[in-house]
Design a protein around this motif. Structure first.
Motif, PDB file in Angstrom:
ATOM      1  N   GLY A 186     -94.969 -19.215   2.787  1.00  0.00           N
ATOM      2  CA  GLY A 186     -93.970 -20.217   2.431  1.00  0.00           C
ATOM      3  C   GLY A 186     -93.699 -21.191   3.564  1.00  0.00           C
ATOM      4  N   ILE A 187     -92.679 -21.997   3.382  1.00  0.00           N
ATOM      5  CA  ILE A 187     -92.408 -23.076   4.337  1.00  0.00           C
ATOM      6  C   ILE A 187     -91.594 -22.628   5.545  1.00  0.00           C
ATOM      7  CG2 ILE A 187     -92.461 -24.788   2.485  1.00  0.00           C
ATOM      8  CD1 ILE A 187     -89.381 -24.959   2.783  1.00  0.00           C
ATOM      9  N   ILE A 188     -90.910 -21.492   5.464  1.00  0.00           N
ATOM     10  CA  ILE A 188     -89.945 -21.125   6.507  1.00  0.00           C
ATOM     11  C   ILE A 188     -90.584 -20.979   7.889  1.00  0.00           C
ATOM     12  CG2 ILE A 188     -88.152 -19.504   7.189  1.00  0.00           C
ATOM     13  CD1 ILE A 188     -87.533 -21.160   4.659  1.00  0.00           C
ATOM     14  N   PRO A 189     -91.727 -20.274   8.034  1.00  0.00           N
ATOM     15  CA  PRO A 189     -92.314 -20.165   9.378  1.00  0.00           C
ATOM     16  C   PRO A 189     -92.683 -21.525   9.980  1.00  0.00           C
ATOM     17  CG  PRO A 189     -93.261 -18.530   7.910  1.00  0.00           C
ATOM     18  CD  PRO A 189     -92.467 -19.463   7.050  1.00  0.00           C
ATOM     19  N   ASP A 204     -83.082 -12.237  10.056  1.00  0.00           N
ATOM     20  CA  ASP A 204     -84.261 -12.311  10.916  1.00  0.00           C
ATOM     21  C   ASP A 204     -84.298 -13.673  11.604  1.00  0.00           C
ATOM     22  OD1 ASP A 204     -86.716 -12.307  12.117  1.00  0.00           O
ATOM     23  OD2 ASP A 204     -87.842 -11.688  10.336  1.00  0.00           O
ATOM     24  N   ASP A 205     -84.177 -13.669  12.929  1.00  0.00           N
ATOM     25  CA  ASP A 205     -84.110 -14.935  13.661  1.00  0.00           C
ATOM     26  C   ASP A 205     -85.422 -15.705  13.585  1.00  0.00           C
ATOM     27  OD1 ASP A 205     -82.074 -16.375  15.205  1.00  0.00           O
ATOM     28  OD2 ASP A 205     -83.595 -16.381  16.788  1.00  0.00           O
ATOM     29  N   ARG A 206     -86.502 -15.023  13.255  1.00  0.00           N
ATOM     30  CA  ARG A 206     -87.774 -15.730  13.101  1.00  0.00           C
ATOM     31  C   ARG A 206     -87.778 -16.600  11.846  1.00  0.00           C
ATOM     32  NH1 ARG A 206     -91.425 -10.459  13.431  1.00  0.00           N
ATOM     33  NH2 ARG A 206     -89.687  -9.844  12.102  1.00  0.00           N
ATOM     34  N   ARG A 207     -86.830 -16.368  10.974  1.00  0.00           N
ATOM     35  CA  ARG A 207     -86.716 -17.171   9.750  1.00  0.00           C
ATOM     36  C   ARG A 207     -85.412 -17.973   9.747  1.00  0.00           C
ATOM     37  NH1 ARG A 207     -90.903 -15.639   6.640  1.00  0.00           N
ATOM     38  NH2 ARG A 207     -90.162 -16.639   4.726  1.00  0.00           N
ATOM     39  N   ARG A 208     -85.005 -18.399  10.926  1.00  0.00           N
ATOM     40  CA  ARG A 208     -83.805 -19.227  11.096  1.00  0.00           C
ATOM     41  C   ARG A 208     -84.152 -20.448  11.955  1.00  0.00           C
ATOM     42  NH1 ARG A 208     -82.746 -16.556   7.539  1.00  0.00           N
ATOM     43  NH2 ARG A 208     -81.095 -15.003   7.264  1.00  0.00           N
ATOM     44  N   GLU A 244     -84.286 -19.159   0.401  1.00  0.00           N
ATOM     45  CA  GLU A 244     -84.448 -18.902   1.839  1.00  0.00           C
ATOM     46  C   GLU A 244     -84.127 -20.153   2.648  1.00  0.00           C
ATOM     47  OE1 GLU A 244     -87.011 -16.003   3.917  1.00  0.00           O
ATOM     48  OE2 GLU A 244     -88.381 -16.481   2.276  1.00  0.00           O
ATOM     49  N   PHE A 245     -84.442 -21.308   2.092  1.00  0.00           N
ATOM     50  CA  PHE A 245     -84.144 -22.583   2.753  1.00  0.00           C
ATOM     51  C   PHE A 245     -82.638 -22.721   2.987  1.00  0.00           C
ATOM     52  CE2 PHE A 245     -83.331 -27.213   2.442  1.00  0.00           C
ATOM     53  CZ  PHE A 245     -84.167 -27.677   3.452  1.00  0.00           C
ATOM     54  N   LEU A 246     -81.840 -22.264   2.020  1.00  0.00           N
ATOM     55  CA  LEU A 246     -80.389 -22.353   2.149  1.00  0.00           C
ATOM     56  C   LEU A 246     -79.875 -21.527   3.323  1.00  0.00           C
ATOM     57  CD1 LEU A 246     -79.237 -22.067  -1.591  1.00  0.00           C
ATOM     58  CD2 LEU A 246     -79.602 -24.142  -0.238  1.00  0.00           C
ATOM     59  N   ASP A 247     -80.595 -20.485   3.685  1.00  0.00           N
ATOM     60  CA  ASP A 247     -80.143 -19.556   4.726  1.00  0.00           C
ATOM     61  C   ASP A 247     -80.580 -19.940   6.139  1.00  0.00           C
ATOM     62  OD1 ASP A 247     -78.984 -17.996   2.788  1.00  0.00           O
ATOM     63  OD2 ASP A 247     -80.660 -16.592   2.641  1.00  0.00           O
ATOM     64  N   LEU A 248     -81.302 -21.038   6.287  1.00  0.00           N
ATOM     65  CA  LEU A 248     -81.927 -21.352   7.576  1.00  0.00           C
ATOM     66  C   LEU A 248     -80.941 -21.431   8.728  1.00  0.00           C
ATOM     67  CD1 LEU A 248     -84.638 -23.992   6.583  1.00  0.00           C
ATOM     68  CD2 LEU A 248     -85.052 -21.783   7.680  1.00  0.00           C
ATOM     69  N   ARG A 249     -79.722 -21.903   8.471  1.00  0.00           N
ATOM     70  CA  ARG A 249     -78.769 -22.103   9.565  1.00  0.00           C
ATOM     71  C   ARG A 249     -77.805 -20.928   9.749  1.00  0.00           C
ATOM     72  NH1 ARG A 249     -78.430 -27.438  11.756  1.00  0.00           N
ATOM     73  NH2 ARG A 249     -76.796 -26.494  13.010  1.00  0.00           N
ATOM     74  N   LYS A 250     -78.024 -19.834   9.034  1.00  0.00           N
ATOM     75  CA  LYS A 250     -77.155 -18.671   9.197  1.00  0.00           C
ATOM     76  C   LYS A 250     -77.379 -18.018  10.560  1.00  0.00           C
ATOM     77  CE  LYS A 250     -76.409 -15.833   5.800  1.00  0.00           C
ATOM     78  NZ  LYS A 250     -76.595 -14.889   4.663  1.00  0.00           N
ATOM     79  N   ASN A 251     -76.344 -17.362  11.059  1.00  0.00           N
ATOM     80  CA  ASN A 251     -76.436 -16.673  12.343  1.00  0.00           C
ATOM     81  C   ASN A 251     -76.809 -15.205  12.201  1.00  0.00           C
ATOM     82  OD1 ASN A 251     -75.845 -18.851  13.999  1.00  0.00           O
ATOM     83  ND2 ASN A 251     -73.651 -18.575  13.775  1.00  0.00           N
ATOM     84  N   THR A 252     -77.027 -14.784  10.987  1.00  0.00           N
ATOM     85  CA  THR A 252     -77.426 -13.402  10.740  1.00  0.00           C
ATOM     86  C   THR A 252     -78.805 -13.385  10.106  1.00  0.00           C
ATOM     87  OG1 THR A 252     -76.325 -13.450   8.575  1.00  0.00           O
ATOM     88  CG2 THR A 252     -75.054 -12.620  10.441  1.00  0.00           C
ATOM     89  N   HIS A 297     -81.854 -22.818  13.995  1.00  0.00           N
ATOM     90  CA  HIS A 297     -80.475 -23.065  14.410  1.00  0.00           C
ATOM     91  C   HIS A 297     -80.228 -24.510  14.836  1.00  0.00           C
ATOM     92  CE1 HIS A 297     -79.751 -18.822  14.051  1.00  0.00           C
ATOM     93  NE2 HIS A 297     -80.692 -18.536  14.927  1.00  0.00           N
ATOM     94  N   ASP A 298     -81.285 -25.256  15.099  1.00  0.00           N
ATOM     95  CA  ASP A 298     -81.109 -26.618  15.616  1.00  0.00           C
ATOM     96  C   ASP A 298     -81.559 -27.696  14.633  1.00  0.00           C
ATOM     97  OD1 ASP A 298     -80.464 -25.922  18.596  1.00  0.00           O
ATOM     98  OD2 ASP A 298     -82.216 -24.735  18.076  1.00  0.00           O
ATOM     99  N   MET A 299     -82.214 -27.322  13.586  1.00  0.00           N
ATOM    100  CA  MET A 299     -82.712 -28.296  12.619  1.00  0.00           C
ATOM    101  C   MET A 299     -81.679 -28.560  11.529  1.00  0.00           C
ATOM    102  SD  MET A 299     -85.969 -27.898  10.049  1.00  0.00           S
ATOM    103  CE  MET A 299     -87.221 -28.274  11.259  1.00  0.00           C
ATOM    104  N   ASN A 300     -81.498 -29.818  11.185  1.00  0.00           N
ATOM    105  CA  ASN A 300     -80.678 -30.149  10.031  1.00  0.00           C
ATOM    106  C   ASN A 300     -81.495 -29.923   8.763  1.00  0.00           C
ATOM    107  OD1 ASN A 300     -78.374 -31.200  11.531  1.00  0.00           O
ATOM    108  ND2 ASN A 300     -79.744 -32.858  12.109  1.00  0.00           N
ATOM    109  N   THR A 301     -80.812 -29.598   7.680  1.00  0.00           N
ATOM    110  CA  THR A 301     -81.489 -29.366   6.406  1.00  0.00           C
ATOM    111  C   THR A 301     -80.715 -30.064   5.292  1.00  0.00           C
ATOM    112  OG1 THR A 301     -80.276 -27.284   6.072  1.00  0.00           O
ATOM    113  CG2 THR A 301     -82.443 -27.137   7.111  1.00  0.00           C
ATOM    114  N   ALA A 302     -81.430 -30.417   4.217  1.00  0.00           N
ATOM    115  CA  ALA A 302     -80.791 -31.114   3.103  1.00  0.00           C
ATOM    116  C   ALA A 302     -81.468 -30.748   1.788  1.00  0.00           C
ATOM    117  CB  ALA A 302     -80.841 -32.624   3.316  1.00  0.00           C
ATOM    118  N   ASN A 303     -80.666 -30.586   0.754  1.00  0.00           N
ATOM    119  CA  ASN A 303     -81.156 -30.378  -0.600  1.00  0.00           C
ATOM    120  C   ASN A 303     -81.488 -31.725  -1.238  1.00  0.00           C
ATOM    121  OD1 ASN A 303     -80.733 -27.414  -1.183  1.00  0.00           O
ATOM    122  ND2 ASN A 303     -78.650 -27.951  -0.580  1.00  0.00           N
ATOM    123  N   TRP A 304     -82.659 -31.823  -1.862  1.00  0.00           N
ATOM    124  CA  TRP A 304     -83.073 -33.028  -2.590  1.00  0.00           C
ATOM    125  C   TRP A 304     -82.938 -32.676  -4.076  1.00  0.00           C
ATOM    126  CZ3 TRP A 304     -83.143 -37.761  -1.235  1.00  0.00           C
ATOM    127  CH2 TRP A 304     -83.964 -38.727  -1.800  1.00  0.00           C
TER     128      TRP A 304
END
Length: 952
Positions: free
Chosen positions: A422-425, A470-474, A460-468, A476-483
């Motif tokens: 998927g796109i997360i990594p 797997d940190d490999r799937r987070r 999973e995209f919605l969870d990218l900025r969570k602090n909890t 923390h510095d990227m902005n994200t937006a729903n289209w």
């Protein structure tokens, strides 16, 4: 005097001994000026001693209390020392009362209110005792010396200091030179370093800003003296200094030398040396140096002015002329146009975006603000997109990436016969790249990833900025937006089912919108039900919507942006599709695998074009006409780091003219932002800007030719932004929005069809986070954040007071120390202060005191006239699911294309203790825990997060 002090007694003295060991070690060579003028080494043990005595007086000296006090004092001492020394070079000297101010702040900030009160009372009593016992001052001050950089001691020139401060206060109402001088003298000592002496009057004036906003101008003028000394010395090669009055003559002499210096240092384009420099120098207006407020000038000094090895050699009017020359390089009458551009910039009527200000006239003129890319669904393409991000960000570009084409988790990979992760990594890689490429230290690299709501990885995209998790799937510095497509919003309204797909099995959904998207999407749902499509998942649409809103509230991301209005109203639908917005959600341009969209931004200062009687149409028309020419010039001058950006920009030539100072304009017009009058003004002002921006682009087309992809565009069909609104209304089956017009759009429509347009897109309202600071006006279309607060950005922390409010309170006899204290206590809000009249409470209502629907309604009226979008922050007090749902549904229903940050009251905090003597030391905006009723932590964006500055 008693050896114990109850909480009800007044603190008089604190005779207790401290602990044997100091709480922290301190080895940085800082010094303290005592009240008698002597200078002693900075000793942290004495801070611990004072804190310990204060706690023991209030809490007693039992064994349990002593252990607790020891831990508390250690923590507070570290905090105080950090606050004092943050951003201060080693060896700085502090006045004893500056240290005591920080002790007081630390106690208040830590919630030790009784101890702080006792400490304050003790300070006041000791001050009164000293005043009573003080001997009659001697008629002559002791002779002081200043230490130059080479160690030479010279007599301190008190006469020049007095002239400098008096000059800085000239023509400023309610500003007293004597007060600044008195505060400055308090920090002088024999042998003071030249750098410390230069800083002393600046800091003295800054401490008075909370009492009178005009001290911000005085602070800036005093900072100018430091800058003049630094820049003139660098250009002339020997120590130089000059007062503001002397610069009236010296600017013209300095400017040609400055240009030659920049060319020799390989910082300025050698072509600048071929201008008629003496003609340009004669056009400089030194008096405009006086128009800066402290925050604006400090920001320019820290991040914009050219320097050699950290030494600035660029003065403010030279800076504006350098930018103007850089934008006039291709003009036929380039001196004439450079002077015209300079006059507009230096007046603050219009300001170009930060990349233009950074790089115009330099050897690498990357002047564009925003870049939008589409990431392809193959490994080479994905890593090329990441590399492109780095190249585009290197010279201060803000990035928006469309990740929707990349196949989702579990999708088949034919080349390896495996399954996709998927796109997360890959987003994690893009996140780390943005951190690594930090735009030369001038501002943080920043990128926003967009994903359509039907993508299989959306949850999973919605969870990218969570602090909890797997940190490999987070990220923390990227902005994200729903289209978000309209069909999803319709399913939410109907409480229907929503199907998630992987784009490798539904490739055309990415390029479809409106009825065509609905038809294809429903076809894929049928094929999924038949088992033809392998990777899909069905969810309840309203559940996904609620989760989107929950994540937005918890983490500040992903933002909500709407695919269909961006495309249905796009002038360029005949040559492509809008797949995402940019970093700040105001740009809506086509992207594809061979075109990277580019936008060139600048903002009209609306506050300068409004009087109490209304809009100054003639001045606004003149500003917009010149601004549009400057923005169009960017396209041809620009340094492009990748070919796809150059191809796109030259083919479509989009620009984004926006505005700032909207809230200031409302104050001038006496219109509360939460009123029908303000909504009507948003409509009226944007109509005028839109009319003149389109007219100016049409004039440029007559002079320079149409943009290459003009034929087939909405412009070529006579469909202007106000007309494209009907296309959206027709497809949706109606749109509740005022359609009134006041200008002669029929004639303009005919002229656009006949003559054409120079630019495919002409308007976009960006955040203006930095350039509004430079101009000293309110940010973009933002409401007042607080009427008194501490603003934090990459240049430091600054006391900000609403000058219009202070003016009105003075007029009614209400501005005094009590009012200042009340504003601090009530977080800059007038609402709880009984003696303030209701009309002022309404006029100066702050962002969290107004219903967000007012901001949405005003934005909807602006969106009528804008061919792109606007960075619309939404504020909500005491948020809950119902409020958030209603707010974002209203934004969609009113036809808004995008929204930006959600800001909630739980994420803000303003210091309630004294700000005096601490400007530059506080961080007023902090993340706070959510209310107890929620099981998550609030992470909404802080109001001055520097990463929000990447557009302007």
């Amino acid at each position: 005097m008693s050896n114990s002090l109850s909480t009800t007694q007044t603190a008089t003295a604190v005779p207790f001994a401290s602990f044997a060991e100091p709480p922290v070690a301190f080895e940085s060579g800082y010094r303290i000026i005592r009240r008698n003028g002597s200078v002693t080494p900075f000793d942290t043990a004495k801070i611990g001693l004072a804190l310990t005595k204060a706690f023991l007086n209030v809490e007693g000296s039992t064994a349990a209390a002593s252990r607790r006090i020891h831990e508390t004092v250690s923590s507070l001492t570290i905090e105080i020392v950090t606050a004092l020394t943050r951003r201060a070079e080693a060896g700085r000297t502090f006045h004893i009362e500056e240290v005591q101010d920080q002790v007081e702040l630390a106690l208040m900030r830590g919630g030790h209110h009784k101890v702080a009160r006792a400490y304050v009372l003790y300070r006041e009593q000791r001050a009164a005792e000293r005043a009573k016992a003080a001997p009659t001052p001697r008629p002559e001050e002791p002779l002081l010396h200043m230490t130059l950089a080479d160690g030479t001691r010279v007599p301190l020139d008190m006469t020049r200091l007095q002239v400098l401060v008096t000059e800085a206060c000239q023509d400023l109402a309610d500003v007293a030179a004597d007060d600044i001088l008195a505060e400055t003298r308090r920090n002088l000592y024999d042998g003071i370093k030249e750098t410390e002496l230069a800083l002393a009057p600046v800091l003295a004036a800054r401490t008075l800003v909370e009492q009178e906003p005009n001290y911000s101008f005085a602070s800036a003028r005093l900072l100018l003296d430091n800058l003049r000394r630094e820049a003139l010395s660098a250009v002339y090669g020997e120590r130089q200094q000059a007062t503001q009055a002397e610069m009236a003559q010296r600017y013209a002499e300095y400017f040609p030398k400055y240009v030659r210096k920049g060319i020799e240092a390989e910082l300025l384009d050698p072509e600048l040396g071929r201008f008629d420099l003496h003609r340009l120098a004669a056009a400089l207006n030194p008096e405009r140096d006086l128009n800066f407020q402290y925050l604006g000038l400090q920001t320019l000094y820290d991040r914009y002015f050219l320097h050699i090895a950290g030494t600035r050699f660029e003065l403010p009017q030279a800076f504006f002329m350098r930018v103007a020359m850089g934008l006039a390089l291709r003009e036929i009458n380039r001196e004439e146009k450079a002077i015209e551009f300079y006059a507009l910039l230096s007046s603050f009527d219009f300001m170009a975006s930060t990349p233009t200000l950074f790089n115009a006239g330099t050897t690498r003129p990357q002047l564009s603000s925003c870049f939008l890319t589409t990431v392809p669904d193959d490994l080479d393409g994905i890593f090329k997109a990441v590399k492109d991000n780095a190249l585009l960000a290197k010279y201060s570009g803000g990035l928006g990436n469309d990740w929707t084409p990349v196949r989702g988790l579990g999708a088949h990979i034919q080349g390896t016969n495996g399954e996709s992760q998927g796109i997360i990594p890959f987003l994690k890689v893009a996140n780390d790249t943005a951190i690594a490429v930090n735009q030369g230290g001038k501002r943080k690299g920043a990128v926003c990833a967009y994903l359509e709501t039907w993508h299989i990885d959306i949850e999973e995209f919605l969870d990218l900025r969570k602090n909890t998790g797997d940190d490999r799937r987070r990220t923390h510095d990227m902005n994200t937006a729903n289209w978000v497509p309209d069909l999803f919003m319709q399913r939410v309204t109907e409480d229907g089912v929503w199907t998630l797909f992987s784009p490798d099995e539904t490739p055309d959904l990415h390029d479809l919108y409106g009825p065509a998207f609905k038809k294809a999407y429903e076809s894929y749902e049928a094929r999924a039900a038949q088992g033809v499509i392998k990777v899909f998942r069905q969810v309840r649409a309203v559940d996904l919507w609620r989760r989107m809103l929950t994540m937005l509230f918890e983490t500040g991301h992903p933002w909500i942006t709407f695919k269909d209005p961006c495309n249905i109203r796009s002038p360029q639908g005949h040559v492509g599709v809008v797949h995402s917005s940019n970093l700040c959600t105001e740009i809506t341009l086509n992207t594809s695998l061979d075109e990277v969209a580019v936008c060139n931004l600048g903002s009209v200062n609306l506050a300068h074009h409004v009087t109490p009687q209304g809009i100054n149409h003639e001045r606004l028309a003149r500003t917009v006409r010149t601004a549009m020419r400057m923005l169009d010039n960017v396209i041809d001058i620009n340094f492009y780091t990748i070919p796809e950006a150059r191809r796109s920009n030259l083919r479509h030539r989009p620009v984004g003219l926006g505005l700032m100072g909207y809230q200031d304009a409302l104050h001038t017009l006496r219109l509360p932002i939460a009123s029908e009058g303000a909504v009507a003004f948003a409509d009226e002002s944007m109509e005028v800007i839109s009319f003149h921006a389109i007219s100016a682009s049409c004039d440029l087309a007559a002079e320079r030719g149409r943009y290459p992809s003009f034929e087939g565009s909405l412009w070529s069909q006579g469909i202007l932004p106000i007309d494209s609104l009907e296309r959206l209304s027709e497809i949706r089956g109606g749109l509740e929005l005022d359609r009134a017009v006041t200008l002669d759009w029929s004639s303009l429509r005919e002229r656009v069809m006949q003559v054409g347009m120079r630019n495919s897109n002409v308007m976009a309202i960006a955040p203006t986070a930095t350039i509004s600071n430079i101009c000293g006006v309110s940010q973009s279309i933002e409401p007042t954040f607080r009427n008194l607060y501490v603003k934090a950005n990459m240049s430091g922390d600054f006391t900000v007071v609403n000058p219009a409010l202070v003016h009105d309170l003075k007029a009614r006899g209400l501005w005094d120390e009590v009012m200042i204290a009340d504003l601090k206590y009530f977080d800059g809000s007038l609402a709880p202060i009984d003696r303030v009249p209701d009309d002022l409470k309404a006029l100066y209502a702050t962002a969290f005191e107004i219903e967000p629907s007012w901001l949405i309604e005003a934005a909807a009226r602006r969106q009528k006239w804008i061919d792109q979008a606007q960075s619309l922050n939404l504020y909500i007090a005491n948020p809950n699911g119902r409020k958030l749902d209603g707010m974002y549904r209203l934004a969609w229903e009113r036809g808004l294309k995008t929204t930006y940050y959600l800001r909630a009251t739980a994420a803000t905090h303003v210091e309630k203790s004294t700000l005096k003597g601490t400007d530059g030391k506080l961080n007023a905006v902090q993340v706070a825990p959510a209310p107890a009723s929620h099981n998550f932590e609030v992470r909404a964006c802080s109001i001055d997060d520097p990463t929000c500055e990447a557009c302007q």
